[in-house]
Scaffold this active site. Structure first.
Site, mmCIF file in Angstrom:
data_model
loop_
_atom_site.group_PDB
_atom_site.id
_atom_site.type_symbol
_atom_site.label_atom_id
_atom_site.label_comp_id
_atom_site.label_asym_id
_atom_site.label_seq_id
_atom_site.Cartn_x
_atom_site.Cartn_y
_atom_site.Cartn_z
ATOM 1 N NE ARG A 121 -2.173 -2.190 3.410
ATOM 2 C CZ ARG A 121 -2.634 -2.393 4.668
ATOM 3 N NH1 ARG A 121 -3.620 -1.670 5.210
ATOM 4 N NH2 ARG A 121 -1.784 -3.258 5.334
ATOM 5 C CE LYS A 143 4.897 -1.302 6.083
ATOM 6 N NZ LYS A 143 3.425 -1.813 6.468
ATOM 7 C CD GLN A 174 8.011 -13.885 6.284
ATOM 8 O OE1 GLN A 174 8.136 -12.909 6.370
ATOM 9 N NE2 GLN A 174 6.761 -14.483 6.637
ATOM 10 C CG ASP A 210 4.392 -1.445 10.041
ATOM 11 O OD1 ASP A 210 4.256 -1.844 11.335
ATOM 12 O OD2 ASP A 210 3.356 -1.683 9.617
ATOM 13 C CD GLU A 232 -5.361 -9.492 12.140
ATOM 14 O OE1 GLU A 232 -5.099 -8.551 11.603
ATOM 15 O OE2 GLU A 232 -4.695 -9.699 13.526
ATOM 16 C CG ASN A 235 -0.517 -0.477 7.223
ATOM 17 O OD1 ASN A 235 0.517 -1.114 7.585
ATOM 18 N ND2 ASN A 235 -1.550 -0.387 8.056
ATOM 19 C CG ASN A 246 38.637 26.586 -6.424
ATOM 20 O OD1 ASN A 246 37.975 27.189 -7.280
ATOM 21 N ND2 ASN A 246 38.171 25.850 -5.595
HETATM 22 C C1 UD1 Z 1 -0.943 -6.244 11.995
HETATM 23 C C2 UD1 Z 1 -1.688 -7.413 12.942
HETATM 24 C C3 UD1 Z 1 -2.977 -6.491 13.560
HETATM 25 C C4 UD1 Z 1 -2.566 -5.362 14.254
HETATM 26 C C5 UD1 Z 1 -1.557 -4.342 13.366
HETATM 27 C C6 UD1 Z 1 -1.185 -3.347 14.278
HETATM 28 C C7 UD1 Z 1 -1.501 -9.484 12.293
HETATM 29 C C8 UD1 Z 1 -2.004 -10.532 11.708
HETATM 30 N N1 UD1 Z 1 -1.994 -8.427 12.356
HETATM 31 O O1 UD1 Z 1 -1.744 -6.074 10.972
HETATM 32 O O2 UD1 Z 1 -3.489 -7.371 14.511
HETATM 33 O O3 UD1 Z 1 -3.718 -4.671 14.762
HETATM 34 O O4 UD1 Z 1 -0.600 -5.233 12.860
HETATM 35 O O5 UD1 Z 1 -0.341 -2.430 13.443
HETATM 36 O O6 UD1 Z 1 -0.068 -9.730 12.985
HETATM 37 N N2 UD1 Z 1 5.533 -8.830 8.031
HETATM 38 C C9 UD1 Z 1 6.666 -9.729 7.693
HETATM 39 N N3 UD1 Z 1 6.086 -10.979 7.023
HETATM 40 C C10 UD1 Z 1 5.014 -11.255 6.442
HETATM 41 C C11 UD1 Z 1 4.053 -10.383 6.848
HETATM 42 C C12 UD1 Z 1 4.193 -8.959 7.670
HETATM 43 O O7 UD1 Z 1 7.645 -9.584 8.104
HETATM 44 O O8 UD1 Z 1 4.807 -12.290 6.085
HETATM 45 C C13 UD1 Z 1 5.737 -7.593 8.682
HETATM 46 C C14 UD1 Z 1 5.625 -6.434 7.910
HETATM 47 O O9 UD1 Z 1 6.700 -5.829 7.256
HETATM 48 C C15 UD1 Z 1 5.216 -5.338 8.970
HETATM 49 C C16 UD1 Z 1 4.589 -6.102 10.274
HETATM 50 O O10 UD1 Z 1 5.084 -7.256 9.922
HETATM 51 O O11 UD1 Z 1 6.318 -4.696 9.407
HETATM 52 C C17 UD1 Z 1 3.021 -6.025 10.026
HETATM 53 O O12 UD1 Z 1 2.566 -6.328 8.988
HETATM 54 P P1 UD1 Z 1 1.145 -5.582 8.318
HETATM 55 O O13 UD1 Z 1 0.993 -6.438 6.976
HETATM 56 O O14 UD1 Z 1 1.558 -4.282 8.334
HETATM 57 O O15 UD1 Z 1 0.156 -6.368 9.292
HETATM 58 P P2 UD1 Z 1 -1.209 -5.434 9.689
HETATM 59 O O16 UD1 Z 1 -2.214 -5.521 8.456
HETATM 60 O O17 UD1 Z 1 -0.852 -4.073 9.901
HETATM 61 CA CA CA Z 2 1.016 -2.445 9.656
#
Ligand code: UD1
Ligand code: CA
Length: 450
Positions: free
Chosen positions: A15, A22, A72, A102, A154, A227, A385
């Site tokens: 996003r 990010k 990962q 993030d 979620e 995000n 110079n």
């Molecule tokens: C996540 C939480 C949600 C919480 C929110 C708060 C989960 C399933 N959900 O949702 O409950 O309210 O954060 O901001 O955890 N990442 C990885 N590998 C992956 C996926 C994500 O390293 O496979 C990292 C991303 O880079 C990021 C973080 O995990 O830094 C969070 O991922 P993101 O997709 O932003 O989760 P949210 O949808 O915000």
């Molecule tokens: Ca997030």
């Protein structure tokens, strides 16, 4: 007790619509992940582990040896991300703090409180929650009748009723390591997205008959996750306000904090006044009782005490004490102005030292030069110079008077107490105590010593 942080930074950040990963987008001049690493320092005892994936090369290069990294690939969710750290950490840590990279506003003190809670009252999971009217797409905290945390649902799977829940999952956890390694493998694959959600660990702990404790935060701002670029701007402005507030509490006056842009890591001494529309970037150190701005840009520079920087630009430059520059002065890399130097409008200095008391009032360019104490640089003076291939040095002694519009053709030395006439083009070294005039300048007389 060994405490290790795992920062999740592998997600694509779709996003953000960016080629840059990010977590490398800057907030207050530093990548988001820098803020996350700063925050986890306080509460952990071991080197942090960063889970990288999307844009891994750039992330690894940035991190250097500040963290261990694990890959990962593919990115199958936040639970799957933590699994990648298991082989590195199993048996090597007692507690695991997991944060999302993030969330640059999350404070070190908050994570410290969370780990303190887990130490004081050991259970499977201690986690951060917040109560807010705007759910921001966060997971909702489901509690049972006794108030115990039961599950995180979620946003996109929440029922209309669950969507009304105001307690949200912030995304900061402290796990009992032994329990965590046994539980990660039990996270079910999410049927809709095929991902493994870290948040499912709550239900797993509850079904193990273990308790989950929630620490409810009161500062909603700290919990903002980035995000989109709209969130990025929101976080930037909150971080700027926080940085500015800290400087003000340390004794710095700001006429208008809202138009004062100071990057994280800059230091400023007390009784310095920062005027509006001023940008202070990079590794900059500013001493006491200066007046900086308005309308100034300072990057990677050092400023002593009692200086005035008025509508000017400094990049990689040094001011000693009681220096005043501007309006419209430009100091480039390697410019060093000694005590009581005065540099007026439309001057440029680069790779040069102006010793104490030098005056350079108007329209001059000084590059690759050493200028002795109390020398006066007349309006329109240029150190020539550059010959098209190489830069050459100019050395000017003490108490020299350079007449207006003098061209100093380098390499060149001008002895102490000498003078150049207005419009002189100086191509040959000038001895001490000598007046030179003309084009090219020729010696016409010896100056009587005063
Ligand atoms: C996540 C939480 C949600 C919480 C929110 C708060 C989960 C399933 N959900 O949702 O409950 O309210 O954060 O901001 O955890 N990442 C990885 N590998 C992956 C996926 C994500 O390293 O496979 C990292 C991303 O880079 C990021 C973080 O995990 O830094 C969070 O991922 P993101 O997709 O932003 O989760 P949210 O949808 O915000
Ligand atoms: Ca997030």
């Amino acid at each position: 007790m060994k405490v290790t942080a795992v920062l999740l930074a592998a997600g694509q950040g779709t996003r953000m619509k960016s080629n840059l990963p990010k977590v490398l987008h800057p907030v207050a001049g530093k990548p988001m992940i820098w803020h996350a690493l700063e925050a986890i320092k306080q509460s952990t005892t071991e080197k942090p582990v960063v889970v990288v994936g999307h844009g891994a090369e750039q992330a690894i290069e940035y991190l250097g040896d500040s963290a261990q990294t694990v890959m990962q690939e593919p990115q199958l969710g936040t639970g799957h991300a933590v699994m990648q750290a298991e082989s590195l950490l199993k048996g090597n840590t007692d507690l695991v703090v997991v944060c999302y990279a993030d969330m640059p506003l999350l404070r070190g003190e908050t994570l410290q409180k969370l780990t303190d809670l887990q130490r004081a009252n050991q259970c499977a999971i201690s986690m951060l929650t917040v109560v807010a009217d705007d759910p921001r797409g966060f997971g909702r905290i489901v509690r049972n009748e006794d108030g115990g945390v039961q599950a995180i649902v979620e946003d996109y799977v929440a029922t209309p009723e669950q969507k009304l829940i105001k307690e949200l999952n912030v995304g900061g956890y402290c796990f009992d390591a032994n329990w965590l390694w046994g539980a990660l493998g039990r996270i079910p694959k999410n049927p809709k997205k095929g991902e493994y959600y870290l948040t499912d660990l709550i239900e797993i702990a509850v079904s193990d008959g273990l308790s989950v404790q929630a620490m409810v935060m009161d500062d909603i701002q700290e919990t903002i996750g980035v995000n989109t670029r709209v969130h990025l701007a929101e976080v930037e402005s909150a971080m700027r306000a926080r940085v500015n507030q800290q400087h003000m509490l340390n004794g710095v006056t700001m006429i208008d904090p809202a138009s004062t842009y100071i990057e994280a890591g800059v230091t400023i001494g007390k009784d310095t006044v920062v005027m509006p529309n001023t940008y202070i970037h990079g590794k900059t150190e500013i001493g006491e009782a200066n007046v900086i701005g308005p309308n100034s840009i300072i990057r990677d520079s050092k400023i002593g005490a009692r200086c005035k920087v008025f509508s000017s630009v400094m990049e990689g430059a040094v001011l000693d004490d009681d220096v005043d520059i501007g309006p419209f002065a430009r100091l480039r890399k390697g410019a060093h102005l000694g005590n009581h130097v005065h540099m007026g409008n439309f001057g440029e200095v680069k790779d040069s030292y102006l010793a104490d008391g030098v005056k350079m009032g108007h329209f001059s360019y000084i590059g690759n030069a050493q200028i002795g104490a109390n020398t006066n640089i007349g309006a329109g003076t240029i150190t020539c110079n550059y010959d098209g291939e190489k830069k050459h040095p100019t050395e000017i002694g003490e108490n020299v008077f350079i007449g207006s519009d003098t061209m100093l053709v380098a390499p060149l030395k001008i002895g102490r107490n000498s003078r150049t006439g207005a419009g002189a083009v100086v191509t040959k070294n000038v001895p001490d105590d000598t007046l030179v005039v003309g084009m090219p300048a020729r010696a016409i007389k010896k100056i009587a010593k005063s």
